[in-house]
Design a protein around this motif. Structure first.
Motif, short mmCIF file in Angstrom:
data_model
loop_
_atom_site.label_atom_id
_atom_site.label_comp_id
_atom_site.label_asym_id
_atom_site.label_seq_id
_atom_site.Cartn_x
_atom_site.Cartn_y
_atom_site.Cartn_z
N UNK A 126 0.83 -1.21 0.00
CA UNK A 126 0.00 0.00 0.00
C UNK A 126 0.86 1.26 0.00
N UNK A 127 1.96 1.26 0.76
CA UNK A 127 2.86 2.41 0.74
C UNK A 127 3.51 2.57 -0.62
N UNK A 128 3.87 1.46 -1.24
CA UNK A 128 4.47 1.52 -2.58
C UNK A 128 3.49 2.10 -3.58
N UNK A 129 2.24 1.66 -3.54
CA UNK A 129 1.22 2.19 -4.44
C UNK A 129 0.95 3.67 -4.16
N UNK A 130 0.91 4.04 -2.90
CA UNK A 130 0.68 5.42 -2.51
C UNK A 130 1.80 6.32 -3.04
N UNK A 131 3.05 5.87 -2.92
CA UNK A 131 4.18 6.65 -3.43
C UNK A 131 4.12 6.79 -4.94
N UNK A 132 3.69 5.74 -5.63
CA UNK A 132 3.58 5.81 -7.08
C UNK A 132 2.58 6.89 -7.49
N UNK A 133 1.45 6.95 -6.81
CA UNK A 133 0.45 7.96 -7.13
C UNK A 133 0.98 9.35 -6.80
N UNK A 134 1.69 9.48 -5.69
CA UNK A 134 2.23 10.79 -5.30
C UNK A 134 3.28 11.29 -6.30
N UNK A 143 1.80 20.00 -12.13
CA UNK A 143 3.05 20.44 -11.52
C UNK A 143 2.77 21.24 -10.25
N UNK A 144 1.66 21.96 -10.25
CA UNK A 144 1.25 22.73 -9.07
C UNK A 144 1.12 21.82 -7.86
N UNK A 145 0.49 20.68 -8.05
CA UNK A 145 0.29 19.74 -6.95
C UNK A 145 1.61 19.10 -6.52
N UNK A 146 2.46 18.78 -7.47
CA UNK A 146 3.73 18.13 -7.13
C UNK A 146 4.67 19.05 -6.38
N UNK A 147 4.51 20.38 -6.52
CA UNK A 147 5.43 21.33 -5.90
C UNK A 147 4.91 21.95 -4.61
#
Length: 145
Positions: free
Chosen positions: A69-77, A83-87
């Motif tokens: 679940x953490x791996x999947x969560x990191x993939x989505x993040x 780009x606004x959300x990623x920064x």
């Protein structure tokens, strides 16, 4: 005299707090920080639209499904749509904390953590369904008769 006694008492408390964290305590503390930060992100008006696409996550460090679940969560993040959300600083902080938790579980505390359940649905919903072993299930059936 009382001042010296009081100072001595507080120095013992400070020394007792200096014990290094165990793997379990570090993972538990970090998971609580992540859940708290996720709650803030869902309520903050600037990040609310960014975290709507994140999967639901209820961290239980004693659930063996936490790694996937953490791996999947990191993939989505890492693949947020804009780009606004990623920064956004809080989202970057959340990503760092989840990455740290994933690394601690998989590398540092690899054999130290004990998993009591394997209920992957509980990490998504937050509600665990009890899984009884065969002997416990048989006892429950006999009690009902």
């Amino acid at each position: 005299m009382r001042l010296a006694l009081l100072l001595c008492f507080f120095s013992f408390i400070w020394l007792a707090d200096c014990a290094p964290p165990t793997c379990y305590s570090r993972v538990l503390g970090l998971s609580k920080e992540i859940i708290g930060l996720l709650g803030k992100l869902h309520n903050f008006h600037r990040t609310k639209t960014c975290v709507e696409i994140l999967p639901k996550l209820f961290l239980d460090v004693q659930n063996s499904c936490i790694n996937t679940k953490l791996h999947d969560f990191l993939y989505v993040m890492e693949n947020l749509p804009t780009q606004y959300c990623r920064e956004r600083p809080r989202i970057v902080l959340l990503k760092q904390k989840v990455t740290n938790l994933y690394r601690i579980i998989n590398r540092i505390c690899y054999r130290d953590l004990v998993y009591f359940t394997d209920d992957c649905e509980a990490i998504e919903t937050g509600q665990s369904t009890p899984h009884y072993r065969e002997d416990r299930l048989q006892m429950l059936v006999e009690e009902k008769r």
